[in-house]
Design a protein around this motif. Sequence first.
Motif: not given
Length: 72
Positions: A12-16, A51-55
């Motif tokens: 699970r990736l959590v983004f602010e 994966v987070a770099t794509l957000s």
Amino acid sequence: MAQANIIDTKLRLVFETGLDEQGKPIHKSKTYSSLKQSATPDQLYAVGQAVATLSNYPLAALNRNDSFDIVG
């Protein structure tokens, strides 16, 4: 004696995504299922960071969630 058998692993990736009216962070998450159960924390961290770099939003947290069957 009961045993726990792992049946599923999720990342699970959590983004602010911003701030609310009180200035507290707003979080949104994305969950990836059916990961290899043998994945190490370092491997999951590397995948999560990639994966987070794509957000468009900054990554706030990474969570590993394992599900188990308990059998007697």
